[in-house]
Scaffold this motif. Structure first.
Motif, PDB file in Angstrom:
ATOM      1  N   LEU A  83      31.096  27.615   9.992  1.00  0.00           N
ATOM      2  CA  LEU A  83      30.011  27.386   8.803  1.00  0.00           C
ATOM      3  C   LEU A  83      28.534  27.702   9.587  1.00  0.00           C
ATOM      4  N   ASN A  84      28.349  27.358  10.757  1.00  0.00           N
ATOM      5  CA  ASN A  84      27.090  27.711  11.540  1.00  0.00           C
ATOM      6  C   ASN A  84      26.772  29.285  11.959  1.00  0.00           C
ATOM      7  N   SER A  85      28.082  29.751  12.187  1.00  0.00           N
ATOM      8  CA  SER A  85      27.850  31.144  12.707  1.00  0.00           C
ATOM      9  C   SER A  85      28.277  32.266  11.767  1.00  0.00           C
ATOM     10  N   PHE A  89      24.978  31.919   2.932  1.00  0.00           N
ATOM     11  CA  PHE A  89      23.813  31.798   2.241  1.00  0.00           C
ATOM     12  C   PHE A  89      23.857  30.181   1.892  1.00  0.00           C
ATOM     13  N   GLY A  90      24.821  29.775   1.717  1.00  0.00           N
ATOM     14  CA  GLY A  90      25.023  28.143   1.648  1.00  0.00           C
ATOM     15  C   GLY A  90      26.390  27.678   1.585  1.00  0.00           C
ATOM     16  N   LEU A  91      26.464  26.600   1.369  1.00  0.00           N
ATOM     17  CA  LEU A  91      27.700  25.601   1.416  1.00  0.00           C
ATOM     18  C   LEU A  91      27.701  24.601   0.266  1.00  0.00           C
ATOM     19  N   LEU A  92      28.862  24.701  -0.319  1.00  0.00           N
ATOM     20  CA  LEU A  92      28.931  23.634  -1.617  1.00  0.00           C
ATOM     21  C   LEU A  92      29.983  22.903  -1.364  1.00  0.00           C
ATOM     22  N   VAL A  93      29.882  21.711  -1.749  1.00  0.00           N
ATOM     23  CA  VAL A  93      30.856  20.564  -1.617  1.00  0.00           C
ATOM     24  C   VAL A  93      30.877  19.743  -2.644  1.00  0.00           C
ATOM     25  N   GLY A  94      31.838  18.908  -3.056  1.00  0.00           N
ATOM     26  CA  GLY A  94      31.880  17.705  -3.657  1.00  0.00           C
ATOM     27  C   GLY A  94      31.434  16.318  -3.151  1.00  0.00           C
ATOM     28  N   LEU A  95      30.934  15.437  -3.854  1.00  0.00           N
ATOM     29  CA  LEU A  95      30.418  14.140  -3.324  1.00  0.00           C
ATOM     30  C   LEU A  95      31.718  13.106  -2.860  1.00  0.00           C
ATOM     31  N   TYR A 115      25.918  20.899   9.811  1.00  0.00           N
ATOM     32  CA  TYR A 115      25.690  22.248   9.183  1.00  0.00           C
ATOM     33  C   TYR A 115      24.142  22.450   9.121  1.00  0.00           C
ATOM     34  N   LEU A 116      23.874  23.438   9.313  1.00  0.00           N
ATOM     35  CA  LEU A 116      22.254  23.879   9.957  1.00  0.00           C
ATOM     36  C   LEU A 116      21.842  24.631   8.569  1.00  0.00           C
ATOM     37  N   GLY A 117      22.674  25.061   7.495  1.00  0.00           N
ATOM     38  CA  GLY A 117      22.352  25.806   6.577  1.00  0.00           C
ATOM     39  C   GLY A 117      21.817  25.101   5.207  1.00  0.00           C
ATOM     40  N   ASN A 118      21.912  25.880   3.998  1.00  0.00           N
ATOM     41  CA  ASN A 118      21.591  25.538   2.903  1.00  0.00           C
ATOM     42  C   ASN A 118      22.863  24.622   2.302  1.00  0.00           C
ATOM     43  N   LEU A 119      22.657  23.479   1.962  1.00  0.00           N
ATOM     44  CA  LEU A 119      23.811  22.502   1.388  1.00  0.00           C
ATOM     45  C   LEU A 119      23.644  22.003  -0.032  1.00  0.00           C
ATOM     46  N   THR A 120      24.892  22.213  -0.687  1.00  0.00           N
ATOM     47  CA  THR A 120      24.575  21.487  -2.062  1.00  0.00           C
ATOM     48  C   THR A 120      25.760  20.755  -2.142  1.00  0.00           C
ATOM     49  N   ILE A 121      25.439  19.345  -2.855  1.00  0.00           N
ATOM     50  CA  ILE A 121      26.402  18.467  -2.975  1.00  0.00           C
ATOM     51  C   ILE A 121      26.343  18.178  -4.446  1.00  0.00           C
ATOM     52  N   VAL A 122      27.551  18.390  -4.905  1.00  0.00           N
ATOM     53  CA  VAL A 122      28.116  18.235  -6.391  1.00  0.00           C
ATOM     54  C   VAL A 122      28.623  16.979  -6.714  1.00  0.00           C
ATOM     55  N   PRO A 123      28.278  15.813  -7.644  1.00  0.00           N
ATOM     56  CA  PRO A 123      28.863  14.768  -8.113  1.00  0.00           C
ATOM     57  C   PRO A 123      30.055  15.278  -9.019  1.00  0.00           C
ATOM     58  N   SER A 246      24.335  11.975 -11.007  1.00  0.00           N
ATOM     59  CA  SER A 246      24.802  13.125 -11.778  1.00  0.00           C
ATOM     60  C   SER A 246      24.393  14.471 -11.421  1.00  0.00           C
ATOM     61  N   GLN A 247      23.031  14.566 -10.577  1.00  0.00           N
ATOM     62  CA  GLN A 247      22.484  15.652 -10.251  1.00  0.00           C
ATOM     63  C   GLN A 247      22.938  16.430  -8.949  1.00  0.00           C
ATOM     64  N   ARG A 248      23.101  17.664  -9.201  1.00  0.00           N
ATOM     65  CA  ARG A 248      23.299  18.447  -7.703  1.00  0.00           C
ATOM     66  C   ARG A 248      22.274  18.146  -6.908  1.00  0.00           C
ATOM     67  N   MET A 249      22.751  18.003  -5.660  1.00  0.00           N
ATOM     68  CA  MET A 249      21.659  17.823  -4.452  1.00  0.00           C
ATOM     69  C   MET A 249      21.665  18.982  -3.646  1.00  0.00           C
ATOM     70  N   ALA A 250      20.775  19.878  -3.759  1.00  0.00           N
ATOM     71  CA  ALA A 250      20.686  21.010  -3.008  1.00  0.00           C
ATOM     72  C   ALA A 250      19.692  20.686  -1.991  1.00  0.00           C
ATOM     73  N   ARG A 251      20.249  20.886  -0.618  1.00  0.00           N
ATOM     74  CA  ARG A 251      19.244  20.753   0.329  1.00  0.00           C
ATOM     75  C   ARG A 251      19.007  22.177   1.093  1.00  0.00           C
ATOM     76  N   ILE A 252      17.625  22.798   1.139  1.00  0.00           N
ATOM     77  CA  ILE A 252      17.447  24.019   1.675  1.00  0.00           C
ATOM     78  C   ILE A 252      17.138  23.870   3.334  1.00  0.00           C
ATOM     79  N   SER A 253      17.519  24.810   4.132  1.00  0.00           N
ATOM     80  CA  SER A 253      17.085  24.713   5.393  1.00  0.00           C
ATOM     81  C   SER A 253      16.000  25.797   5.629  1.00  0.00           C
ATOM     82  N   PHE A 254      15.097  25.244   6.430  1.00  0.00           N
ATOM     83  CA  PHE A 254      14.119  26.366   6.564  1.00  0.00           C
ATOM     84  C   PHE A 254      13.464  26.228   8.055  1.00  0.00           C
ATOM     85  N   CYS A 255      12.670  27.178   8.347  1.00  0.00           N
ATOM     86  CA  CYS A 255      12.051  27.235   9.707  1.00  0.00           C
ATOM     87  C   CYS A 255      10.498  27.704   9.668  1.00  0.00           C
ATOM     88  N   LYS A 256       9.718  26.802   9.926  1.00  0.00           N
ATOM     89  CA  LYS A 256       8.128  26.896   9.665  1.00  0.00           C
ATOM     90  C   LYS A 256       7.647  28.278  10.343  1.00  0.00           C
TER      91      LYS A 256
END
Length: 274
Positions: A83-85, A89-95, A115-123, A246-256
């Motif tokens: 996943l990290n290598s 663009f992102g990873l999607l999983v269920g809650l 996981y270091l990248g963009n992560l979306t959790i779907v309920p 009930s919302q998708r939780m989308a976590r964006i990874s960033f580097c300042k």
């Protein structure tokens, strides 16, 4: 084209998460890698994964590119390494998983932590819509991270009807600072309707909870290691198996540092060429 990873346990929620992703990305140029950690019978897991891939290719044809990967129970670290290598663009999983353990479950917790990248959790109870309302929440010290929304600007313009941006600040912002935030949003999403909410650290928790409870909110966008990322993570951990999110939780990874160098270097999810 971008690559998106989906971790499945073949549960009802994993299926719904994948179906939602395929619906939302129908007009976008993506390839999808489906990964499974075989915690029980490896042979049965392999059969399920092959059947899933066959069904997806039958239904979607060449609309998407599908690849599947199976890992044995003792290969959890190898799954995380892939996943990290693989520059997803992102990873999607269920809650909630098939065993419906309390909280987010040990495997999802591993993903959230490692996981270091963009992560979306779907309920499980997330409703699929054409137009969506989204909450973006971050602390003012990470305000540069708003620029990373450029990676999903096409997606947001395509699927979102209204944007609420919640900013946590320790001290009141002046007019110039507020305008700078508005200018970032206007440049990224010129056609979007948005509301900017700026709250101090005393009131921000209640504001977030009220927004999350709103029946018409579809997405909550957070930023890795930001105040709200940690706050929502603790909310997820505390929930029972029958989660009421009930919302998708989308976590964006960033580097300042990279954002300051060149925001245009951020990978983008783009519409498929006709």
């Amino acid at each position: 084209m971008v690559k998106i990873a989906h971790c499945t346990d073949f549960s009802e929620n994993a299926k719904k998460a994948l179906d939602g992703m395929l619906f939302n990305f129908w007009s976008f140029d993506v390839a999808i890698d489906i990964l499974h950690l075989a915690e029980d019978d490896y042979g049965k897991s392999l059969a399920k994964l092959n059947l899933l891939e066959k069904e997806l290719r039958t239904i979607h044809g060449t609309r998407f590119i599908f690849n599947t990967f199976l890992f044995k129970e003792n290969q959890r670290d190898s799954l995380i390494k892939q996943l990290n290598s693989h520059k997803y663009f992102g990873l999607l999983v269920g809650l909630d998983g098939a065993r419906r353990k309390a909280g987010i479950g040990s495997f999802l917790q591993t993903l959230y932590d490692s996981y270091l990248g963009n992560l979306t959790i779907v309920p499980l109870i997330h409703e699929i819509k054409i137009e969506n309302k989204v909450l973006v929440a971050l602390a003012y010290e990470n305000v540069e991270a708003l620029s990373t929304l450029v990676m999903v600007s096409d997606y947001m313009n395509f699927h979102f009807s209204k944007l609420t941006v919640l900013i946590k600040c320790e001290e009141a912002l002046n007019e110039k600072e507020v305008k700078a935030i508005s200018d970032i949003l206007a440049s990224l999403l010129p056609a979007a309707k948005y509301e900017l909410l700026i709250q101090n650290s005393v009131n921000v928790n209640n504001s977030l909870l009220n927004l999350l409870k709103a029946e018409n909110l579809d997405y909550c966008v957070l930023f890795k290691d930001d105040f709200f990322d940690k706050y929502v993570y603790n909310l997820l951990k505390a929930k029972p198996a029958e989660s009421d999110f009930s919302q998708r939780m989308a976590r964006i990874s960033f580097c300042k540092e990279k954002l300051k160098e060149d925001v245009n270097s951020v990978a983008r999810l783009t519409l498929r060429e006709k």
